[in-house]
Each structure stands twice: as C-alpha cells, then as structure tokens.
Design a protein around this motif. Structure first.
Motif, PDB file in Angstrom:
ATOM      1  N   ARG A 100     -17.014  10.386 -51.272  1.00 43.36           N
ATOM      2  CA  ARG A 100     -16.836  10.137 -52.713  1.00 43.36           C
ATOM      3  C   ARG A 100     -15.427   9.652 -53.077  1.00 43.36           C
ATOM      4  NH1 ARG A 100     -16.523  15.987 -55.253  1.00 43.36           N
ATOM      5  NH2 ARG A 100     -15.207  16.906 -53.681  1.00 43.36           N
ATOM      6  N   ARG A 101     -14.458   9.820 -52.158  1.00 43.23           N
ATOM      7  CA  ARG A 101     -13.124   9.241 -52.410  1.00 43.23           C
ATOM      8  C   ARG A 101     -12.966   8.036 -51.480  1.00 43.23           C
ATOM      9  NH1 ARG A 101     -11.986  14.936 -52.848  1.00 43.23           N
ATOM     10  NH2 ARG A 101     -11.136  15.478 -54.872  1.00 43.23           N
ATOM     11  N   MET A 127     -18.497   5.773 -57.365  1.00 42.09           N
ATOM     12  CA  MET A 127     -17.442   6.610 -57.940  1.00 42.09           C
ATOM     13  C   MET A 127     -16.192   5.759 -58.153  1.00 42.09           C
ATOM     14  SD  MET A 127     -18.724   9.610 -57.996  1.00 42.09           S
ATOM     15  CE  MET A 127     -18.921  11.163 -57.286  1.00 42.09           C
ATOM     16  N   ARG A 128     -15.323   6.246 -59.017  1.00 36.00           N
ATOM     17  CA  ARG A 128     -13.960   5.676 -59.110  1.00 36.00           C
ATOM     18  C   ARG A 128     -12.994   6.861 -59.108  1.00 36.00           C
ATOM     19  NH1 ARG A 128     -15.653   3.463 -64.693  1.00 36.00           N
ATOM     20  NH2 ARG A 128     -15.801   5.379 -65.864  1.00 36.00           N
ATOM     21  N   GLY A 142     -10.061   9.169 -60.436  1.00 36.08           N
ATOM     22  CA  GLY A 142      -9.422   9.523 -61.708  1.00 36.08           C
ATOM     23  C   GLY A 142      -8.101  10.242 -61.458  1.00 36.08           C
ATOM     24  N   ASP A 196      -6.989  16.204 -59.137  1.00 31.83           N
ATOM     25  CA  ASP A 196      -7.626  17.485 -59.449  1.00 31.83           C
ATOM     26  C   ASP A 196      -6.784  18.620 -58.867  1.00 31.83           C
ATOM     27  OD1 ASP A 196      -8.104  17.451 -56.744  1.00 31.83           O
ATOM     28  OD2 ASP A 196     -10.250  17.073 -56.906  1.00 31.83           O
ATOM     29  N   ALA A 211      -9.334  12.777 -58.502  1.00 31.87           N
ATOM     30  CA  ALA A 211     -10.703  13.298 -58.655  1.00 31.87           C
ATOM     31  C   ALA A 211     -11.710  12.154 -58.673  1.00 31.87           C
ATOM     32  CB  ALA A 211     -10.806  14.085 -59.949  1.00 31.87           C
ATOM     33  N   GLU A 267     -14.827  10.211 -59.953  1.00 28.18           N
ATOM     34  CA  GLU A 267     -15.604  10.249 -61.208  1.00 28.18           C
ATOM     35  C   GLU A 267     -16.771   9.281 -61.087  1.00 28.18           C
ATOM     36  OE1 GLU A 267     -12.750   8.952 -64.060  1.00 28.18           O
ATOM     37  OE2 GLU A 267     -11.671  10.871 -64.034  1.00 28.18           O
ATOM     38  N   PRO A 268     -17.989   9.720 -61.425  1.00 30.26           N
ATOM     39  CA  PRO A 268     -19.145   8.820 -61.322  1.00 30.26           C
ATOM     40  C   PRO A 268     -19.032   7.632 -62.278  1.00 30.26           C
ATOM     41  CG  PRO A 268     -19.798  11.096 -61.814  1.00 30.26           C
ATOM     42  CD  PRO A 268     -18.315  11.045 -61.938  1.00 30.26           C
TER      43      PRO A 268
END
Ligand SMILES: Cc1cc2nc3c(=O)[nH]c(=O)nc-3n(C[C@H](O)[C@H](O)[C@H](O)COP(=O)(O)OP(=O)(O)OC[C@H]3O[C@@H](n4cnc5c(N)ncnc54)[C@H](O)[C@@H]3O)c2cc1C
Length: 354
Positions: A201-202, A247-248, A250, A253, A259, A261-262
């Motif tokens: 996701r990252r 995802m992008r 943000g 966190d 973080a 983000e969808p």
C-alpha cells in the motif's frame, strides 16, 4: 552463530545451584541460555518444536539464515550444559493456540515452572500471523504467510510430510512488503507459481524489507505493485480474484511513514489463484490476558520494565513477545539483556513496583 557469548574458550565455569527455566528456543531464549550457562546457572529451555532455533530454523529460509550455523551454536550450548526440553508446550489454564503447535507431545503448566525454578524467562516470539481484515479472507486458497512458510520448511526438514504444504496455483498475490512477504513470494515461485505479485500500500521506499530485498524480487521476475490496497478477496468457495484500490501517500502516521490513503473510485480486480497475507505477526505469550498475574499490553506483548521484569515476581520476558516483531540480532541482544537482569534478581532479589 554464537549464543554463549560470555564464556571464553577454556574458561572453567563455577556451577551454581539456582535453576532458570526459559520458555522458547529462538534467538532471545538461546542468547539468555548462553549468558546464564556461562554464569554457572542450571538452564532448562522448553520449546514446543522438535528442534531448538525458533523462527531461524522453522520460519526463515536457509539462504537467508543458514541452519548449519544456528545448529552449531546450539550444539555449543548443549556441550556447555544447557538442557533442551523439546516438543513441550508451556500452557496456562486457558491454552493459547498458535502456529507450530503440531509437535506438542507434552504440556507443562506455567505455574509449575514458576514454583520449581528460581526464575522463569518467557521468550515465545510471535507465532500468529495478522489477518487481512477484509471480506473473503476465509476463502480456501487464502494463506497466512507464517503458516505457509512454516509448512514448507518443516516438511523440507523432514519433520512433516510433503502433504502439509499448501497447494500453490499459477497466480499468487502476496500482501505486504516485509521480509515475510519477500520470503513468501520467493517460496510461492519455488512452489510453481508462474506469476507472483507483491502488493503493497506504500512505495518501495517505505517497504519494511528494504529496497534491496524488493529489487531482488524484481530480478527473479516477481512483480512488485506499489500504492495498492486489498479491499476484498473474491470467489465462491476458493479464491478467484482480489479487489484492489489504488493508494496515494498522505501525511506521516504514528509510524512516521507517509500514511496510505485510498484514491476514491480507483478500485479494480485482478484474477488470482491464491492470496498470501504477510501483513505482520502477533506476539504469542503462553497465556491469555488476565492470567497468572502477568500483564499483557494492548499490542499483545508482555508488559515488562527496563529490567525485563513482568508484573509477576520471578518471571521475566524477552525477544519479540516482549518487544513486538523485530530481527534476529535484536532478539538475541534482548535475551542477553534479560538474562543479566535474571542474574541480578537471583543474586540480589528485589522486584518492580506493580
Ligand atoms: C517469516 C519471517 C522471516 C523473517 N526473516 C528474518 C530475517 O531474514 N532476518 C532477521 O533478522 N529477522 C527475520 N525475522 C524476524 C526474526 O525471526 C525474529 O525477530 C526472531 O526470531 C525473534 O526471536 P524470538 O526468540 O523472540 O522468537 P522466535 O524465534 O519466534 O522463537 C520463539 C520460540 O518459542 C517457542 N514457543 C512459542 N510458544 C511456546 C510455548 N507456549 N511453549 C513452548 N515453546 C513455545 C517457539 O516454538 C519458538 O521456538 C523473520 C520473521 C519471520 C516471521
């Protein structure tokens, strides 16, 4: 690999009468055993598996951590007098089930150890994989990474039949980007998968396994897809596809990393035969929260102070069950630090305020 770091060659060890029980023969337990045996204590190490070494033997491939080196270090501990009590699971009133339970032939109650030893050190690691937490994750063909890998290595070591290895189809998605994800992707390819996708996701820059490991995957023809999250596993009875969302990055966190983000409306579907969840491991103390006077934190680690003392007098904890998932070197050092605290306690007494 050396675990008896405090014994110098030819040193005569003065034997002491006090006994220490160590639960778990991973790097933390072995480091502690090495320290304490060199200091003259009697050391019994309990482990539910058929061979000492923990994840170094049963969870990590030989190309990364050669088992021969681990076994040499353990042989030295045995020669120094460390007593390994294997295939023996330490339990409390309510048993905790985790990966690696297959070999348990005997069970010993934690209270028995506390009553029969001068000190007990818990070093039981993280023997449960985190779930994906998405719909469809219970479909057949969705595997948890540690379970997937443990079955392969245990069978290759000759402890379990080949039939325990999960079947691997042509297209496999591995979710996560830590060392476990890297190993799961390589093993899936070795098991015959033609297309292996590591979905993260990252980006490669944040991958916990590090850029080099991910680049190593690419060289093997494994695809690394960054900035993508899984939202659902699709299929009737068995996995047929995964639903993903782009995802992008943000703001940072709690972990300090940006973080994910969808991106709204960016969902898409990829056909898959298997999904391997490699999104982290959970600490596995040998008892449930509220038991035995030993506190567990919200992260499921054992609550310890700076001297590795739990909330129960005479009981210490070290390694990943106390710190959360880490690395071999860190767990080994942590075990040695805990052992110095055990020695101080046995000699001087005293305990933390609870
Ligand atoms: C798949 C995977 C790959 C990894 N790859 C690497 C890597 O390449 N390099 C690196 O540095 N780190 C790696 N790590 C992390 C590293 O393996 C751990 O940080 C380290 O092994 C933790 O040591 P430990 O002694 O705390 O626990 P463990 O090694 O997990 O050992 C715990 C031991 O306790 C035993 N046990 C558990 N419960 C009980 C019970 N109730 N009774 C009796 N015995 C019990 C288990 O059988 C086990 O032998 C990896 C982790 C995983 C999951």
């Amino acid at each position: 690999m050396k675990f008896a770091l405090k014994c110098s060659p030819g040193q005569k060890i003065e034997k002491r009468s006090e006994k220490v029980a160590i639960i778990g023969a991973g790097p933390a337990g072995l480091g502690a055993a090495g320290y304490l045996i060199c200091r003259g204590f009697q050391v019994d190490v309990y482990d539910k598996l058929p061979e000492p070494g923990g994840l170094m033997i049963f969870g990590i491939p030989d190309y990364r951590v050669p088992k021969k080196n681990v076994r040499n270090g353990i042989k030295e501990l045995i020669e120094l007098g460390v007593n390994f009590i294997l295939r023996t699971k330490v339990v409390a009133d309510e048993e905790v089930h985790a990966d690696g339970d297959d070999f348990t032939e005997n069970k010993v109650h934690l209270e028995n150890l506390i009553n029969n030893y001068n000190a007990v050190l818990i070093a039981t690691g993280t023997w449960k994989s985190r779930n994906l937490g998405v719909p469809g994750e219970n479909l057949k063909g969705v595997y948890l990474a540690l379970d997937y890998l443990y079955r392969i290595y245990t069978s290759e070591l000759g402890y379990l039949p080949k039939s325990v290895i999960y079947s691997t189809g042509n297209k496999v998605a591995v979710i996560g980007a830590g060392l476990t994800a890297v190993d799961a992707a390589i093993e899936a390819q070795r098991q015959g998968a033609r297309e292996v996708y590591v979905l993260y996701r990252r980006t490669i820059n944040e991958a916990p396994a590090g850029k080099m490991e991910i680049q190593g995957l690419l060289k093997r023809g494994i695809k690394f897809v960054e900035l993508v999250g899984i939202t659902e596993v699709l299929g009737k009875d068995y996995v047929e596809a995964v639903k993903l969302i782009k995802m992008r990055l943000g703001k940072p966190d709690k972990s300090g990393r940006p973080a994910p983000e969808p991106v709204p409306g960016s969902e898409y579907v990829m056909e898959m035969d298997n999904v391997i969840a490699a999104v982290g491991e959970i600490p596995t103390p040998p008892f449930k929260d509220g038991c035995c006077g030993i506190k567990i934190t919200p992260h499921n680690t054992i609550d310890i102070d700076q001297k590795h003392r739990t909330t129960r007098k005479g009981v210490f904890a070290a390694g990943d069950v106390a710190t959360g998932p880490s690395l071999i070197g860190k767990a080994l050092k942590n075990g040695i630090d805990a052992a110095t605290a055990v020695e101080e306690y046995i000699i001087k007494g005293g305990w933390r305020e609870v």
